[in-house]
Design an enzyme around this catalytic site. Structure first.
Site, PDB file in Angstrom:
ATOM      1  CB  SER A   1      -0.979  -0.106   1.234  1.00 12.49           C
ATOM      2  OG  SER A   1      -0.110   0.248   2.482  1.00 12.49           O
ATOM      3  CE  LYS A   2       1.679   8.092  -1.745  1.00 18.49           C
ATOM      4  NZ  LYS A   2       3.155   8.230  -1.116  1.00 18.49           N
TER       5      LYS A   2
END
Ligand code: GLU
Length: 497
Positions: free
Chosen positions: A266-267
């Site tokens: 994920s970011k």
């Protein structure tokens, strides 16, 4: 070669311009490109911009810039056009309307007039009755306001009055949708899990599903190669192909990119681990585009040999969808650094000089071309990223102002100043200033003083570079030049005493 009836390969990269292009998106583009080139096919860029609420102005520019940077040229697309222009979905609205209409007429889609509140109320009602996750589907559509439940005259009236509505796909229950995926093999989904997808939104724009299927068909796409996150959309697409009477393209869903610690990258995880997410970040961090391409190619695909270093052309040659794996692949930043180093080594000093220029300029440095090439020739095998020419190797362009503390502590002895001065005196008397002569003087001096060569080498290195590590001392001094070396040696002897 045997004649084949297979149509020419046509693939597309179809990003939604909702933000900067991330590395996963670039990998998808790359695999499409490789597949197209491998089969002498066509690579298309299509901008899927029908969601106006998530539209980001700079996104398209960023996507195009990223593709250009790594050298993925497309054959059809925005600004270059092609036989299926326009390549912006927002400009193809009428087309989607037409096919939605066709689906309604054939009984595969219907008008729905329900408001958000009405849909929410249905969900609440159903939940109270004990249904776990109620959705707008075969179970609930009968109690909603749509063209399946309302009398025909009323539907007509509502439409004529311009009442807000959407068009939904009529998904029947109790069916299994099956398809073959080149990467994942046999895939099946139960229609019970699929709701009556909105095909046309109340603003008249199509949703992703309808637009994607219509365009893939109209643009004669033969293979859909995209990330695994779209796998669950595919049964909806398969139904659409069937209801529209079209043959679906071959499907290939690429494995997820995982965090080095496992789980989807994920970011947030990426930020925490210092992994850049956007292609732009890699460009700005000074990675070689060839290295990023090489790295991404092997993030989900393998050549089936030990070979790791590939150029783009080499990848085209070696690529096949059959060698794309189905399990998630862990992102490894160290591996990218390694690829970067390998690709730096493969370039000529002249090429690298050009690459290094902007970084030098950013540091206020403007070395002569010949000198810069000589420096690069010397450090090329040691750097991991091009910017290091201007950072850790800054001393090639400017006298050091400080001396590495740890190095001084360890290497600068009570006799160092005296030895460095004596060495400088000898160098001053030298005619030529080549590596061998520089070395011979040092060895002579060491003999004369009865000390080991290291006793002079280390303090001299500190003096001329400010650092305790770097390329071979004598070659480094030859590149720096006689005057510079002597000036720096005398200064260090004075400062460090
Ligand atoms: N517009 C979708 C995206 O943003 C395209 C997915 C697909 O390739 O079908 O990735």
């Amino acid at each position: 070669m045997a004649a084949s009836n297979a149509p020419d390969v046509r693939v597309r990269f179809a990003p939604s311009p909702t933000g900067l292009l991330h590395i996963g998106g670039l990998r998808t583009a790359l695999y499409n490109y490789l597949f197209a080139r491998k089969h002498a096919g066509t690579f298309i860029l299509r901008i899927e911009d029908t969601d106006r609420t998530r539209y980001v102005e700079e996104a398209e520019q960023d996507i195009r810039e990223a593709l250009r940077w790594v050298g993925l040229a497309y054959d059809e697309g925005p600004e270059i056009g092609g036989p299926h222009a326009p390549y912006y979905q927002s400009q193809r609205k009428d087309l989607y309307q037409r096919y939605a209409q066709q689906l309604v007429e054939a009984g595969h889609a219907y008008y729905a007039f329900d408001t958000e509140e009405e849909i929410e109320a249905m969900r609440e009602r159903r939940k109270k009755e004990g249904q776990a996750a109620p959705k707008y589907d075969a179970l609930t559509r009968t109690e909603m306001r749509n063209s399946l439940t309302l009398p025909a005259e009323e539907v007509e009236r509502l439409l004529e009055e311009g009442t807000e509505h959407v068009i939904r796909l009529k998904v029947s229950r109790g069916e299994t949708v099956r398809f073959e995926d080149v990467v994942r093999g046999h895939v099946s989904f139960e229609t019970a899990g699929i709701d009556d997808q909105v095909l046309i939104k109340s603003d008249g724009m199509p949703t992703y599903h309808l637009a994607n299927v219509v365009d893939d068909h109209r643009m004669q796409i033969t293979h859909v190669i995209r990330g695994e996150e779209w796998l669950s959309s595919t049964p909806k697409h398969v139904l659409l192909y069937r209801y529209l009477g079209w043959e679906p393209p071959v499907m290939a869903h690429l494995p997820l990119i995982l965090s080095p610690e496992g789980g989807k990258l994920s970011k947030r995880d990426a930020d925490e681990l210092g992994i850049p997410v956007f292609v732009k970040d890699y460009r700005e961090a000074g990675y070689e585009p060839e290295a990023l391409v090489n790295f991404l190619a092997l993030l989900g695909w393998n050549p089936g040999t030990e070979q790791e270093i590939f150029t783009l052309e080499g990848l085209v040659e070696a690529f096949s969808l059959e060698r794309v794996g189905s399990s998630g692949v862990q992102f490894d930043l160290d591996k990218l650094q390694w690829f970067n180093q390998q690709h730096l080594r493969a370039k000529s000093p002249a090429e690298l000089a050009e690459r290094a220029r902007p970084y030098l300029e950013a540091e206020g440095l403007d070395p002569e071309a010949d000198y810069l090439e000589a420096v690069i020739d010397l450090v090329q095998d040691r750097i991991h990223r091009i910017e290091e020419v201007a950072t850790t190797n800054r001393f090639f362009f400017e006298d050091p102002e400080t001396y590495e503390e740890k190095g001084v502590k360890k290497r600068w002895k009570s006799d160092s100043a005296e030895l460095v001065r004596a060495y400088a005196d000898r160098l001053e008397r030298l005619d030529g200033f080549d590596t061998d002569a520089i070395e011979a003087e040092l060895r002579d001096l060491a003999d004369e003083c009865g000390v080991g060569a290291g006793r002079i080498i280390h303090p001299t290195r500190l003096s001329v570079s400010g650092l305790s590590y770097g390329p071979g001392l004598f070659s480094m001094m030859a590149v720096l030049g006689k005057d510079t070396c002597i000036r720096r040696m005398r200064r260090a002897a004075e400062v460090l005493g």
